[in-house]
Write a protein that holds these residues in place. Sequence first.
Motif, PDB file in Angstrom:
ATOM      1  N   ILE A   1     -33.138 -22.080  71.509  1.00 14.99           N
ATOM      2  CA  ILE A   1     -31.732 -22.491  71.324  1.00 14.99           C
ATOM      3  C   ILE A   1     -31.304 -22.232  69.877  1.00 14.99           C
ATOM      4  N   TRP A   2     -32.200 -22.557  68.934  1.00 18.17           N
ATOM      5  CA  TRP A   2     -31.881 -22.327  67.520  1.00 18.17           C
ATOM      6  C   TRP A   2     -31.743 -20.825  67.246  1.00 18.17           C
ATOM      7  N   VAL A   3     -32.662 -20.035  67.779  1.00 17.88           N
ATOM      8  CA  VAL A   3     -32.611 -18.575  67.584  1.00 17.88           C
ATOM      9  C   VAL A   3     -31.306 -18.015  68.153  1.00 17.88           C
ATOM     10  N   ARG A   4     -30.910 -18.508  69.321  1.00 18.20           N
ATOM     11  CA  ARG A   4     -29.668 -18.039  69.938  1.00 18.20           C
ATOM     12  C   ARG A   4     -28.464 -18.434  69.087  1.00 18.20           C
ATOM     13  N   ALA A   5     -28.507 -19.639  68.510  1.00 20.09           N
ATOM     14  CA  ALA A   5     -27.400 -20.094  67.649  1.00 20.09           C
ATOM     15  C   ALA A   5     -27.311 -19.222  66.396  1.00 20.09           C
ATOM     16  N   VAL A   6     -28.463 -18.901  65.805  1.00 17.36           N
ATOM     17  CA  VAL A   6     -28.456 -18.060  64.602  1.00 17.36           C
ATOM     18  C   VAL A   6     -27.945 -16.656  64.939  1.00 17.36           C
ATOM     19  N   ALA A   7     -28.385 -16.108  66.084  1.00 20.40           N
ATOM     20  CA  ALA A   7     -27.917 -14.779  66.497  1.00 20.40           C
ATOM     21  C   ALA A   7     -26.404 -14.773  66.657  1.00 20.40           C
TER      22      ALA A   7
END
Lengths: 116, 245
Positions: free
Chosen positions: A46-52
């Motif tokens: 979820i964090w990786v998707r938010a950063v992307a």
Amino acid sequence: MSYQWLDTWWWPYVFIAVAGWLATDLWRWLGVVVGARLKDDSLLLIWVRAVATALVAAVIAKLVLYPSGELKHVPVALRLLALGLGFAAFLALRQRVWVGIAVALAVLIGGQLLLG
Amino acid sequence: MTDPIDRPSAWWFFHGVRGIASLPALILMSAFVGFAGFAVEAGMPMGETVFMTGIVWALPAKVLLVGSIIAGASLPAAFITVTLSSIRLMPMVASLIPEIRSHRTPTWLLLLLAHFVAVTAWVFTMERVKDIPREHRAMFFAGFGMTVTTVNMVLVAIVYSTVSVLPAMLAGALFFLTPVYFLTSIWASSPHRVVHIAMIAGMALGPLFHQISPGFDILYAGLAGGTVAFLADRLIARRARSAGR
């Protein structure tokens, strides 16, 4: 070592391969390595998707505020208005992508015609 | 009727190929018409422009690469500019991989397929992948990614050789398509609240960090905006849970 450094046919291709291909695919390969370790529904994903998403959002803001090419000659206020109205129309009309694009382009072109 | 899962891999590959006739693909092609016009204007030869389209693929990276070339930047400087703008590809690929691989998908195939990841392919796949059986998702993505890349290389070559100069207003409009399309399609493709918060945070922080640190603005805005969105999302989720108790 600029683009014009060597007067051979192949040097521009080497330049593009290093500064373009390697510079982008490096991150894609790293993404595969990282992605292989992420679980489908983990907090980390979820964090990786938010950063992307935020990275792309920053690119969007940059393309509108500091554009290259012909868009530079359109006043920044008109560019922001076109993006804002396009997005508002998109949200108002059931999140249809084509509605947002049509309104944004209509405002951008209409505004330029009005301004002369 | 056959169960979708029993259809052969080739069927799913062609299912991806058919994605060329989708709105995301058509918008991307319009943006590439704009890019071809930009390359002509910048004095890039056709061979290099087509080569760049296939091998770099991500549109913002190519715009920055051409920008660096016409500014006379050195190879290391151009590399740094392009690579900083492309860090976003890493989390994009990392979030896509768990969606498209099955336990049988080999890593070499994922490394190869990752090349076709850019915003359009990411949005397109994230949106549709739920309806594809997991063991066929990599094939579906391969069909779409390879087709869209090849078609745009041909398109750039055609536009380059037929249109010498695009009318200024049209060129501007074609360039403007990209940001509007990115914003609306990513927003619409995701039901996740965290994605919407991240979008707003990234757009607000991008220009702010541009003032502070122009070379690293996108990286900082992405990390900060994404983290803020993640924390806000967790906080809202926790509040909702305790309110529901």
